[in-house]
Design a protein around this motif. Structure first.
Motif, mmCIF file in Angstrom:
data_model
loop_
_atom_site.group_PDB
_atom_site.id
_atom_site.type_symbol
_atom_site.label_atom_id
_atom_site.label_comp_id
_atom_site.label_asym_id
_atom_site.label_seq_id
_atom_site.Cartn_x
_atom_site.Cartn_y
_atom_site.Cartn_z
ATOM 1 N N ARG A 41 0.802 -1.251 -0.032
ATOM 2 C CA ARG A 41 0.077 0.171 -0.043
ATOM 3 C C ARG A 41 0.804 1.386 0.087
ATOM 4 O O ARG A 41 0.510 2.204 -0.866
ATOM 5 C CB ARG A 41 -0.929 -0.123 1.307
ATOM 6 N N ILE A 42 1.833 1.402 0.731
ATOM 7 C CA ILE A 42 2.780 2.465 0.852
ATOM 8 C C ILE A 42 3.414 2.583 -0.450
ATOM 9 O O ILE A 42 3.661 3.761 -0.897
ATOM 10 C CB ILE A 42 3.848 2.108 2.177
ATOM 11 N N ALA A 43 3.935 1.471 -0.958
ATOM 12 C CA ALA A 43 4.781 1.451 -2.479
ATOM 13 C C ALA A 43 3.669 2.046 -3.377
ATOM 14 O O ALA A 43 4.364 2.909 -4.238
ATOM 15 C CB ALA A 43 5.278 0.270 -2.776
ATOM 16 N N THR A 44 2.535 1.649 -3.627
ATOM 17 C CA THR A 44 1.628 2.174 -4.648
ATOM 18 C C THR A 44 1.472 3.652 -4.336
ATOM 19 O O THR A 44 1.417 4.313 -5.320
ATOM 20 C CB THR A 44 0.317 1.543 -4.306
ATOM 21 N N PHE A 51 3.360 5.916 -2.999
ATOM 22 C CA PHE A 51 4.375 6.948 -3.272
ATOM 23 C C PHE A 51 5.189 6.420 -4.661
ATOM 24 O O PHE A 51 6.288 7.007 -4.865
ATOM 25 C CB PHE A 51 5.628 6.722 -2.162
ATOM 26 N N ALA A 52 4.582 5.563 -5.271
ATOM 27 C CA ALA A 52 5.214 5.331 -6.645
ATOM 28 C C ALA A 52 6.615 4.825 -6.394
ATOM 29 O O ALA A 52 7.645 5.145 -7.480
ATOM 30 C CB ALA A 52 5.079 6.293 -7.665
ATOM 31 N N VAL A 53 6.736 3.923 -5.482
ATOM 32 C CA VAL A 53 8.198 3.352 -5.155
ATOM 33 C C VAL A 53 8.170 2.001 -5.045
ATOM 34 O O VAL A 53 7.064 1.147 -5.404
ATOM 35 C CB VAL A 53 8.838 3.842 -3.877
ATOM 36 N N SER A 54 9.304 1.227 -5.063
ATOM 37 C CA SER A 54 9.297 -0.265 -5.012
ATOM 38 C C SER A 54 9.106 -1.047 -3.648
ATOM 39 O O SER A 54 9.439 -0.083 -2.749
ATOM 40 C CB SER A 54 10.597 -0.928 -5.605
ATOM 41 N N PHE A 55 8.959 -2.173 -3.371
ATOM 42 C CA PHE A 55 8.594 -2.771 -2.124
ATOM 43 C C PHE A 55 9.914 -2.590 -1.435
ATOM 44 O O PHE A 55 9.861 -2.614 -0.494
ATOM 45 C CB PHE A 55 8.266 -4.379 -2.740
ATOM 46 N N GLU A 56 10.920 -2.857 -2.153
ATOM 47 C CA GLU A 56 12.356 -2.996 -1.367
ATOM 48 C C GLU A 56 12.760 -1.529 -0.926
ATOM 49 O O GLU A 56 13.136 -1.279 0.060
ATOM 50 C CB GLU A 56 13.557 -3.299 -2.450
ATOM 51 N N GLN A 57 12.165 -0.343 -1.743
ATOM 52 C CA GLN A 57 12.589 0.871 -1.205
ATOM 53 C C GLN A 57 11.632 1.348 0.031
ATOM 54 O O GLN A 57 12.435 1.776 0.618
ATOM 55 C CB GLN A 57 12.203 2.106 -2.594
ATOM 56 N N VAL A 58 10.611 0.671 0.126
ATOM 57 C CA VAL A 58 9.793 0.945 1.183
ATOM 58 C C VAL A 58 10.434 0.288 2.374
ATOM 59 O O VAL A 58 10.511 0.899 3.616
ATOM 60 C CB VAL A 58 8.477 0.464 0.980
ATOM 61 N N CYS A 59 10.617 -0.975 2.369
ATOM 62 C CA CYS A 59 11.268 -1.573 3.311
ATOM 63 C C CYS A 59 12.692 -0.954 3.790
ATOM 64 O O CYS A 59 12.640 -0.928 5.151
ATOM 65 C CB CYS A 59 11.829 -2.883 2.841
ATOM 66 N N HIS A 60 13.303 -0.418 2.842
ATOM 67 C CA HIS A 60 14.673 0.314 3.487
ATOM 68 C C HIS A 60 14.080 1.709 4.140
ATOM 69 O O HIS A 60 14.730 1.872 5.352
ATOM 70 C CB HIS A 60 15.381 0.617 2.242
ATOM 71 N N ARG A 61 13.123 2.132 3.580
ATOM 72 C CA ARG A 61 12.727 3.309 4.375
ATOM 73 C C ARG A 61 12.247 3.316 5.385
ATOM 74 O O ARG A 61 12.371 3.936 6.401
ATOM 75 C CB ARG A 61 11.873 4.187 3.236
ATOM 76 N N LEU A 62 11.545 2.165 5.925
ATOM 77 C CA LEU A 62 11.085 1.933 7.231
ATOM 78 C C LEU A 62 11.823 1.712 8.393
ATOM 79 O O LEU A 62 11.466 2.034 9.268
ATOM 80 C CB LEU A 62 9.870 0.680 7.190
ATOM 81 N N THR A 63 13.213 1.387 7.866
ATOM 82 C CA THR A 63 14.171 1.124 9.007
ATOM 83 C C THR A 63 14.641 2.662 9.234
ATOM 84 O O THR A 63 15.240 2.562 10.377
ATOM 85 C CB THR A 63 15.110 0.308 8.459
ATOM 86 N N THR A 64 14.511 3.858 8.748
ATOM 87 C CA THR A 64 14.956 4.900 9.215
ATOM 88 C C THR A 64 13.937 5.901 9.976
ATOM 89 O O THR A 64 14.234 6.878 10.234
ATOM 90 C CB THR A 64 15.205 5.814 7.728
ATOM 91 N N LEU A 65 12.908 5.303 10.105
ATOM 92 C CA LEU A 65 11.764 6.373 10.838
ATOM 93 C C LEU A 65 12.098 6.191 12.468
ATOM 94 O O LEU A 65 11.327 5.546 13.170
ATOM 95 C CB LEU A 65 10.425 5.616 10.533
ATOM 96 N N GLN A 66 13.017 6.865 12.717
ATOM 97 C CA GLN A 66 13.659 6.919 14.061
ATOM 98 C C GLN A 66 13.713 8.194 14.568
ATOM 99 O O GLN A 66 14.778 8.494 15.564
ATOM 100 C CB GLN A 66 14.880 6.015 14.239
ATOM 101 N N ARG A 67 12.971 9.329 14.142
ATOM 102 C CA ARG A 67 13.153 10.746 14.598
ATOM 103 C C ARG A 67 12.423 10.723 15.912
ATOM 104 O O ARG A 67 11.429 10.244 16.364
ATOM 105 C CB ARG A 67 12.330 11.506 13.489
ATOM 106 N N ARG A 68 13.245 11.394 16.691
ATOM 107 C CA ARG A 68 12.893 11.614 18.273
ATOM 108 C C ARG A 68 11.647 12.335 18.318
ATOM 109 O O ARG A 68 11.185 13.256 17.583
ATOM 110 C CB ARG A 68 13.866 12.797 18.933
ATOM 111 N N GLY A 69 10.848 11.827 19.183
ATOM 112 C CA GLY A 69 9.395 12.354 19.028
ATOM 113 C C GLY A 69 8.418 12.059 18.086
ATOM 114 O O GLY A 69 7.314 12.179 18.038
ATOM 115 N N GLU A 70 9.044 11.168 16.776
ATOM 116 C CA GLU A 70 8.131 11.005 15.945
ATOM 117 C C GLU A 70 8.492 9.587 15.266
ATOM 118 O O GLU A 70 8.935 9.407 14.050
ATOM 119 C CB GLU A 70 8.015 11.937 14.887
ATOM 120 N N LYS A 71 8.706 8.653 15.916
ATOM 121 C CA LYS A 71 9.350 7.260 15.894
ATOM 122 C C LYS A 71 8.200 6.174 15.308
ATOM 123 O O LYS A 71 7.178 6.126 15.721
ATOM 124 C CB LYS A 71 9.853 6.623 16.957
#
Length: 468
Positions: A292-295, A297-317
């Protein structure tokens, strides 16, 4: 003001300058007793003292406020889960005390444990006949992985740069290819064109800085063409920032620094294609539905998986994930980690983990609960991803990407909904690999552990030759 404790940092600063508590107190204009309370985290540091520290010792006061204790606690907890400490593992109270009161000893322990695993890995490679092993060398991939993990796989400066770049590029998501191409031309006089295979061969993207042009192979689909242009935009718009981050990594080799630059530019590209707050909101709304996320943002399954590992902003994780990509031989070709999952460091060669069986079900998401020998439990989803192919010899060259999180987060993951979470019998007991896995009763064991001697009974035959 929130309670701010800097005891270990303050003690290390004082000792590195050869000062006593009384001498530091004099420089800061406070009492020695107050310095003692600060060092033992019994008092919160004030803005006045921070400013005095900056003046007296020439340090960046904001740097002292960076709280690395949570990351260290996660890492320390993961290390003491190693089966070699099974009978003597300290509890969380002891671990926190070690970080607060003996930070240098804690650092030495973590380095020693890392060296221990490096030796085991070297022995494993030597035992398998890999004569190319250099016991003195640290592979660039390992150094880059450590650098990213030390930052929780999150770089705020790159997030801000990508956000600003996306605003400058403008346009709708469905028009991103044209918008990126136009922006590179107008802002940096860089031309982009898609080029035939007869000219590009195996090259997928070529950025010629002197001629100010980007050549994209026709083998790239529209999704990956966007990603490659965003990567080039990182190189030209964030040159100084990327150089500073590469220098901060401390990687010595030229090839290692170049590889680190590539990974940081890829980080920027993913952040541009999937803006932080937007992708996090959609992830939480859809229970981390990757397709659903890939669709959206018009990106690939792998790109979404990679991006999800980076969502570690303080106060918005987001959910802290690890990411692995393997080939059909079980080699790890990419890895990122925001969890204490040690398998992400060592490899994915355990046959009990269904990451390998995903090859038999192309494009189908394969979920699984797994448990490491140290008792850590994780939920993983694996799926194949195809590589661009340029001729009939490269057809069918798939990889598998795996995304995983600790069991405590599964209530937020839709893929875990069909499982009976009370049924522990469905949890697969996996290991790092047979050479260093301590499990004595695994029916998939292919080698005897290098650091253990398994009992052998000539009168009994177990499920494997190593299981009596």
């Amino acid at each position: 003001m929130a309670k701010t404790l800097i005891g270990p940092q303050l003690r290390q600063l004082r000792q590195s300058n050869g000062d006593t508590q009384a001498e530091m107190a004099r420089k800061l204009g406070v009492s020695a007793a107050y310095v003692n309370l600060l060092e033992n985290n019994q008092r919160s540091v004030s803005v006045k003292v921070l400013m005095a520290l900056s003046d007296a010792y020439g340090v960046d006061a904001t740097a002292m406020l960076k709280d690395g204790s949570a990351t260290k606690l996660v890492e320390l907890r993961a290390r003491v889960r190693d089966p070699i400490f099974a009978e003597h593992a300290p509890d969380l109270v002891e671990l926190r005390a070690a970080i607060d009161h003996t930070p240098q000893l804690t650092k030495c322990f973590l380095q020693l444990h890392q060296s221990h695993h490096a030796v085991l890995e070297t022995i494993r490679k030597l035992s398998s006949g890999d004569v190319s092993v250099d016991v003195q060398a640290i592979r660039p991939e390992t150094a880059i992985y450590d650098y990213f993990r030390n930052h929780d796989n999150h770089f705020p400066a790159l997030e801000d740069a990508a956000k600003n770049a996306r605003a400058a590029v403008g346009g709708l998501a469905e028009d991103l290819y044209a918008s990126l191409k136009r922006y590179l031309r107008q802002a940096y006089e860089i031309d982009v064109r898609v080029t035939g295979l007869d000219e590009m061969g195996q090259t997928l993207r070529l950025f010629d800085e002197d001629k100010k042009r980007v050549l994209l192979s026709e083998a790239l689909d529209p999704i990956n063409r966007n990603f490659q242009m965003a990567h080039v935009l990182a190189l030209v718009s964030c040159e100084e920032l990327l150089a500073d981050l590469v220098a901060e990594s401390g990687i010595a080799s030229e090839s290692g620094r170049a590889r680190c630059l590539v990974e940081l530019a890829n980080y920027f590209a993913a952040a541009l294609l999937m803006p932080y707050s937007e992708v996090l909101a959609l992830a939480e709304e859809t229970q981390y539905d990757i397709d659903r996320i890939a669709t959206h943002f018009a990106v690939s399954f792998e790109q979404v998986c990679h991006r999800l590992t980076t969502l570690q902003r303080r106060g918005e994780k987001g959910v802290p994930f690890f990411f692995l990509r393997i080939d059909t031989a079980g080699n790890v070709t990419k890895r990122f980690n925001a969890t204490p999952f040690t398998l992400a460091e060592q490899g994915g060669s355990c046959p009990v983990w269904n990451i390998h069986s995903a090859f038999a079900a192309p494009d189908v998401i394969v979920p699984q609960f797994v448990e490491l020998p140290d008792g850590g439990q994780f939920f993983t989803v694996s799926r194949t991803t195809s590589r661009p192919f340029v001729n009939r010899q490269t057809q069918g060259r798939r990889l598998v990407v795996t995304l995983g999180c600790e069991r405590e987060y599964v209530s937020r993951i839709g893929y875990a909904a069909p499982f009976n979470l009370d049924d522990t019998s469905s949890i697969a007991e996996i290991g790092i690999n047979c050479h260093i896995c301590p499990r004595r009763h695994c029916n998939q064991r292919a080698y005897e552990p290098l650091h253990l001697t398994l009992p052998v009974d000539a009168n009994r035959r177990g499920s494997t030759r190593y299981h009596s």
